[in-house]
Each structure stands twice: as C-alpha cells, then as structure tokens.
Design an enzyme around this catalytic site. Structure first.
Site, PDB file in Angstrom:
ATOM      1  N   HIS A 185     -10.487-137.792 -10.761  1.00 24.23           N
ATOM      2  CA  HIS A 185     -10.114-138.109 -12.149  1.00 24.23           C
ATOM      3  C   HIS A 185      -9.010-137.195 -12.679  1.00 24.23           C
ATOM      4  CE1 HIS A 185     -13.726-135.287 -13.175  1.00 24.23           C
ATOM      5  NE2 HIS A 185     -12.610-134.585 -13.168  1.00 24.23           N
ATOM      6  N   HIS A 189     -15.102-131.851 -19.856  1.00 20.92           N
ATOM      7  CA  HIS A 189     -14.117-130.779 -19.628  1.00 20.92           C
ATOM      8  C   HIS A 189     -13.800-130.041 -20.929  1.00 20.92           C
ATOM      9  CE1 HIS A 189     -13.487-133.449 -16.135  1.00 20.92           C
ATOM     10  NE2 HIS A 189     -12.917-132.438 -15.516  1.00 20.92           N
ATOM     11  N   GLU A 214     -17.293-130.754  -8.519  1.00 19.11           N
ATOM     12  CA  GLU A 214     -17.473-132.065  -9.176  1.00 19.11           C
ATOM     13  C   GLU A 214     -18.036-133.114  -8.227  1.00 19.11           C
ATOM     14  OE1 GLU A 214     -13.910-131.763 -12.553  1.00 19.11           O
ATOM     15  OE2 GLU A 214     -13.533-132.892 -10.726  1.00 19.11           O
ATOM     16  N   HIS A 232     -10.909-129.254  -4.830  1.00 18.12           N
ATOM     17  CA  HIS A 232      -9.809-128.673  -5.613  1.00 18.12           C
ATOM     18  C   HIS A 232     -10.271-127.417  -6.322  1.00 18.12           C
ATOM     19  CE1 HIS A 232     -11.669-131.369  -8.660  1.00 18.12           C
ATOM     20  NE2 HIS A 232     -10.910-130.878  -9.612  1.00 18.12           N
TER      21      HIS A 232
HETATM   22  C1  DHB Z   1      -7.062-131.542 -12.108  1.00 14.77           C
HETATM   23  C2  DHB Z   1      -8.233-132.033 -11.526  1.00 14.77           C
HETATM   24  C3  DHB Z   1      -9.381-132.228 -12.301  1.00 14.77           C
HETATM   25  O1  DHB Z   1     -10.572-132.664 -11.792  1.00 14.77           O
HETATM   26  C4  DHB Z   1      -9.364-131.979 -13.660  1.00 14.77           C
HETATM   27  O2  DHB Z   1     -10.466-132.240 -14.382  1.00 14.77           O
HETATM   28  C5  DHB Z   1      -8.204-131.475 -14.253  1.00 14.77           C
HETATM   29  C6  DHB Z   1      -7.060-131.251 -13.481  1.00 14.77           C
HETATM   30  C7  DHB Z   1      -5.805-131.345 -11.312  1.00 14.77           C
HETATM   31  O3  DHB Z   1      -5.820-131.451 -10.078  1.00 14.77           O
HETATM   32  O4  DHB Z   1      -4.757-131.116 -11.921  1.00 14.77           O
HETATM   33 FE    FE Z   2     -12.208-132.529 -13.367  1.00 14.53          FE
END
Ligand code: DHB
Ligand code: FE
Length: 279
Positions: free
Chosen positions: A12, A59, A240, A193
C-alpha cells in the site's frame, strides 16, 4: 450465510497514489507493478463482491504512539479518507457495513479477542490505495467495508500466530452472518521494507518469496518467527505482513493461489500482489 469468495493482498505504498494521480501507470518505473492488477480487476468483476473485510494498519491518522489499540474494528456506516501528509488526493468515502462489523466484533469478543470498537474511523493510504488499484474507474466504491486495524507500528506488536487466529475468528463470524453478501477479504501492506534507521531501504526477496509461497497452503509457516525475527527478516515496516497473515486466516481453512505479482522496489518497498480463492 455470507460467502467469502476470495482474498486480495497488496502493498500500500503511498507513492502509488502519486503515480495514479499523474497517470504514470505505463512509465518504466511503474509498469511492472501496475501490470499486476488487470488480473485482480478481472477476478473482482467475476466475483462481484458486496463487502470487503480488510486488515491493515493505521499510519498515525486515527491512533498515534500515545494511544495504540492492538486490534481495532471499525463499526461505522461510512469511512472518510484523509491524507496523513503524503500530498495524495483525498479519495472517495467508503460505505460501511456497521451491522456486519458488530457481528464480527461480537464473534471476536466471544473468542476472547479484546478489540477496540471504532464507530468513527478515518481510512488512510493502506485502504485507499488498494481500492484505487482494484476499482480505478468506479464512480462509487462497489463494496461496503468492515475495516480491521492491526498494530504493526508501536511495540509490543501482536504475534503472527495471534493475527492468524484473529483472522480465523473473523472467518467464523462472517460464515455465521445470516445475510447473503459476497465477501472479499483484503490484507494490505508489506512485503519487506524499512523506512527508517540504519537499515532504511532494506528489502528481503528470500523472505518475501517464503511468505508468498506458503500463504495459500501453509500459513502456519509464517507464524513460527517471533515479531523481532520478522522485523529482522522483513524490516521495521515489513512487519505489515501481519495484515496478510490475518487476512489469510479470514479466507478460511484451505486456499489456492490464483495470481501473484512481485516487483522491487516501489518507493522503498518490495511490492507484492496476490489473489487467493477458497480451495
Ligand atoms: C512506504 C511504504 C509503506 O507501507 C507506507 O505505509 C509508507 C511508505 C514506502 O515504501 O514509501
Ligand atoms: Fe505502510
């Protein structure tokens, strides 16, 4: 009895919303990601769901670090979108299904999940981006929403095992709902990530493949690592994947994979998309 017709999982990343707003879907950077969605859309066209039960994390829009429910279930008739600071457009309001939400809450509490009930809840990019990807041309979202928030942000986080059990409890609740709705389960976020700290930019293809390979047939495999181990393997935000695990639980006991797409990187994220059906 409501019918769970399948599950859709996707990353997302907010930058996806920027790409959609600019019409950049065919640009070289974005194409391999957006190319994963025509099969999702065709499948949704066939499935014609009435309701989405979603698992995602907030978030900072509803809950900040000072007040953080482990599991939060929306029970509203509508959910407004807002932008927590990415500069994204404000997307269409989502219609809720408050009666089904309360039924799910009753089931979860009966199963000894002490959830937070939210009769007011904003939705952020964790839901608006997956909806935009699924129904890009809809004048109005074609589904009503039961949103379930999992804390993937402020430690201590719930274990993967607990999230799978939560999803399974939601499955039983949907199954026992007397209405005839067709339900799609959505899990958003991940895969690997890390946005902050010395490992910012960290991704892990091997762990992501492990998750995607086991999601349909052996979701328990994703629950054997502790939260700290998942953070090590997937990154601080890659955790996540808990949303995916809960959504997999809500799909039901057995599942088969219909579609997957995986592309590194979209922004800072190893972006993954999957569709599973009950087997
Ligand atoms: C990014 C990924 C995320 O899951 C999020 O909530 C905000 C930013 C990103 O990769 O930039
Ligand atoms: Fe996220």
């Amino acid at each position: 009895m409501a019918e769970i017709v399948g599950a859709y999982f996707t990353s997302h990343v907010p930058a996806i919303g920027g790409a959609i707003a600019r019409g950049d879907q065919q640009a070289p950077y974005w194409k391999p990601f957006f190319d994963g969605f025509p099969p999702v859309r065709a499948w949704l066209e066939r499935m014609k769901p009435d309701v989405v039960v979603s698992f995602s994390n907030d978030h900072g829009l509803n809950f900040f670090l000072d007040t953080m429910p482990t599991f939060a279930v929306g029970a509203a008739e509508e959910y407004h979108n807002a932008d927590e600071g990415w500069g994204l457009p404000v997307y269409k309001t989502m219609r809720g299904h408050a009666a089904l939400s309360w039924h799910v809450i009753e089931g979860l509490v009966a199963d000894e999940f002490d959830v937070t009930t939210c009769q007011r809840m904003l939705v952020d990019h964790a839901l608006s981006i997956p909806f935009e990807l699924a129904w890009p041309d809809a004048a109005q979202w074609p589904v009503r929403l039961v949103p379930i928030g999992i804390n993937t942000v402020q430690h201590p986080l719930p274990s993967a095992k607990r999230c799978l059990a939560l999803g399974r409890s939601v499955h039983r609740a949907i199954h026992s709902w007397p209405g005839g709705e067709r339900v799609v389960v959505i899990g958003t976020g991940g895969l690997s990530h890390q946005l902050d700290g010395p490992r910012a930019g960290f991704m892990n293809k091997d762990y992501d493949r492990f998750c995607m390979d086991n999601l349909s047939a052996d979701p328990e495999a994703l629950t054997r690592d502790s939260i700290h181990e998942i953070v090590r393997l997937a990154g601080t935000q890659g955790v996540e994947v808990l949303n995916w695990i809960a959504a997999r639980g809500a799909l039901g006991p057995s599942a088969r994979e219909l579609h997957r797409n995986y592309h590194i990187p979209i922004s800072n994220t190893a972006a993954a998309t999957m569709v599973l059906e009950p087997a």
